[in-house]
Design an enzyme around this catalytic site. Structure first.
Site, PDB file in Angstrom:
ATOM      1  N   LYS A  16       0.848  -1.211   0.000  1.00 25.13           N
ATOM      2  CA  LYS A  16       0.000   0.000   0.000  1.00 25.13           C
ATOM      3  C   LYS A  16       0.869   1.241   0.000  1.00 25.13           C
ATOM      4  O   LYS A  16       2.042   1.227   0.408  1.00 25.13           O
ATOM      5  CB  LYS A  16      -0.963   0.024   1.203  1.00 25.13           C
ATOM      6  CG  LYS A  16      -0.302   0.005   2.590  1.00 25.13           C
ATOM      7  CD  LYS A  16       0.185   1.344   3.098  1.00 25.13           C
ATOM      8  CE  LYS A  16       1.090   1.198   4.314  1.00 25.13           C
ATOM      9  NZ  LYS A  16       1.826   2.367   4.697  1.00 25.13           N
ATOM     10  N   ASP A 146      -2.685  -2.036   9.775  1.00 29.87           N
ATOM     11  CA  ASP A 146      -2.770  -2.005   8.308  1.00 29.87           C
ATOM     12  C   ASP A 146      -3.400  -3.262   7.713  1.00 29.87           C
ATOM     13  O   ASP A 146      -3.683  -3.291   6.513  1.00 29.87           O
ATOM     14  CB  ASP A 146      -1.348  -1.889   7.711  1.00 29.87           C
ATOM     15  CG  ASP A 146      -0.875  -0.451   7.569  1.00 29.87           C
ATOM     16  OD1 ASP A 146      -1.706   0.471   7.709  1.00 29.87           O
ATOM     17  OD2 ASP A 146       0.321  -0.264   7.315  1.00 29.87           O
TER      18      ASP A 146
END
Ligand SMILES: C[C@@](CO)(OP(=O)(O)O)[C@H](O)COP(=O)(O)OP(=O)(O)OC[C@H]1O[C@@H](n2ccc(N)nc2=O)[C@H](O)[C@@H]1O
Ligand SMILES: Nc1ncnc2c1ncn2[C@@H]1O[C@H](COP(=O)(O)OP(=O)(O)O)[C@@H](O)[C@H]1O
Length: 321
Positions: A16, A146
Site C-alpha cells: 500500500k 494495516d
C-alpha cells in the site's frame, strides 16, 4: 479410511501507499489517531499455505534474510489468531506457510501486513471456513493496524488507528515509481520521532481528506500531485536525512510528486502515466540515491486466492491413508 488432504492455497496480497496520512495525537494505548487514504499497489507478496504434519514457515525473495522465521512472523501470528478464533488449537497447527516477498521489509508499504492478510485468506480456503470479510477483518485488526486494508485492497479511507475502513469509490489508476532503501525504518520509531518533533516545534501537517478524494475521482495525476501529504514524512526524514536527496531525485527524474510511503523509508513517486513511470524509474535507478526501484500502479485488489493455473507450484490433491 482415506482422508483427503486439501491442496495448497496460494494467495497474492498487495503493498500500500498512503496518499494522505494525517496523524493525530498519541492515545492512551500508545497508538495515534489517523485519517488516511490507502491505495493498494501492484507490488505484491505471495503466500502459499498447505497442510503439513510438521508446522513450518519459509520466506524467500525481497529482504527475506531480515524477516523473522519464528512465532513473531506476522503470517504465523495470523495463523494462530485465526485458529483461536475458529476454535482450533493454535499450538498444534498442522500448517506450512511459504512466503515469497516482493514488498520491501520495514519499508512503510505494509509488507508484513500483506503476508498476514494473505495467510488469513489462504487458511479460510484451506480449512474451508465460512467467514465473511467483516469477520476476517476483525481478526486482522487484532494483529496490526494495516492488515484490514491489506484484505480490502483498492482505495479506502482509514480512521481510528488505521483499521476502520470506508471504501473510496474511484476506479482511476495512478502510476508510481517506488525507490527502495537499503535498510528499513521501524514504524514505532517513526511515530515516536513525530511526537518528539511535535514537542519541540511544529512540523508540517497535512490538510483535510476532501480535496484528495476529489482528485481521486477526477483521475488527474497533476491534481493529485498537489495534494499528496504524509505527516510521518518529517519524522522519517529526520531519522534518515539522506531521504531528502532521494525525494528530490525522483522529481528531477520527471515524477510529478514524491513522498515518503507511510513510515518510510520507501519513497513513492507519482507519474503522469505508465510510460513516464518507466522513464522515471530508469533515470532514478542510475542516480545512486536508493538501493533499487520498482514501477507499480494502483489500485489493485486486496488479498486474493491466485488461480491454480497462475500458481507457481500447482499441486494436485493428495490422499493420505
Ligand atoms: C504507518 C502506517 C501507515 O499506514 O503503515 P507503515 O508505514 O508502517 O506500513 C501504519 O499506521 C502502521 O500500521 P502497522 O504497521 O500495521 O502498525 P501496528 O503493527 O498496528 O503498530 C506498530 C506500532 O506503530 C505505532 N502506531 C501504529 C499505528 C497507529 N495508528 N499509531 C501508532 O502509533 C505504535 O507504536 C505501534 O505499536
Ligand atoms: N511476514 C513478514 N514480512 C515482513 N516483516 C515482518 C513479517 N513478519 C514480521 N515482520 C517484522 O515486521 C516489521 C515491519 O515489517 P513490514 O510490515 O514489512 O514494514 P512496515 O510496517 O514498514 O510496512 C519488520 O521489521 C519485521 O521484523
Amino acid at each position: 479410511m482415506l482422508a483427503v488432504v486439501p491442496p495448497p492455497v496460494t494467495v497474492r496480497a498487495p503493498a500500500k501507499v498512503n496518499l494522505h496520512l494525517a496523524v493525530g495525537d498519541a492515545r492512551d494505548d500508545g497508538y495515534h489517531e489517523l485519517a488516511t487514504i490507502f491505495q493498494a499497489l501492484s507490488l505484491t507478496d505471495e503466500v502459499t499455505v498447505s497442510v503439513a504434519d510438521e508446522p513450518g514457515l519459509d520466506v524467500t525473495g525481497e529482504g527475506a534474510d531480515t524477516v523473522p522465521l519464528d512465532s513473531s512472523n506476522l503470517a504465523w501470528r495470523a495463523a494462530r489468531a485465526l485458529a483461536e478464533h475458529v476454535g482450533r488449537d493454535p499450538d498444534h497447527l498442522k500448517v506450512r506457510i511459504d512466503i515469497r516477498k516482493s514488498i520491501p521489509v520495514a519499508g512503510g508499504m505494509a509488507g508484513g501486513s500483506a503476508d498476514a492478510a494473505a495467510t488469513l485468506v489462504g487458511l479460510v480456503n484451506l480449512w474451508r471456513l465460512e467467514m465473511g470479510r467483516d469477520e476476517l477483518s476483525g481478526v486482522a485488526a487484532t494483529l496490526g493496524s494495516d492488515i484490514p486494508f491489506s484484505l480490502h485492497g483498492g482505495y479506502a479511507l482509514g480512521t481510528g488507528r488505521g483499521e476502520r475502513l470506508v471504501p473510496v469509490l474511484s476506479r482511476h489508476t495512478f502510476h508510481w515509481v517506488i525507490a527502495l532503501a537499503s535498510r528499513g525504518l521501524s514504524t514505532p520509531d517513526v511515530f515516536a520521532e513525530l511526537d518528539r518533533l511535535r514537542r519541540e516545534g511544529s512540523p508540517p501537517r497535512v490538510g483535510g481528506v476532501e480535496p484528495v478524494l476529489e482528485a481521486l475521482s477526477s483521475g488527474d495525476p497533476l491534481q493529485l500531485a498537489l495534494l499528496l501529504g504524509n505527516d510521518l514524512q518529517a519524522a522519517a526524514v529526520s531519522l534518515r536525512p539522506a531521504l531528502r536527496r532521494t525525494l528530490r531525485a525522483g522529481v528531477n527524474a520527471g515524477a510529478v510528486a514524491g513522498m515518503i510511503s507511510g513510515s518510510g523509508p520507501s519513497c513513492a513517486f507519482l507519474c503522469t502515466d505508465g510510460d513516464s513511470a518507466v522513464r522515471v524509474a530508469a533515470e532514478l535507478s542510475g542516480v545512486g540515491v536508493c538501493r533499487t526501484v520498482r514501477v507499480a500502479h494502483g489500485p489493485v485488489p486486496g488479498a486474493r486466492v491466485v488461480s491454480s493455473e497462475d500458481s507457481p507450484r500447482p499441486t494436485p490433491p493428495q490422499v493420505h491413508a
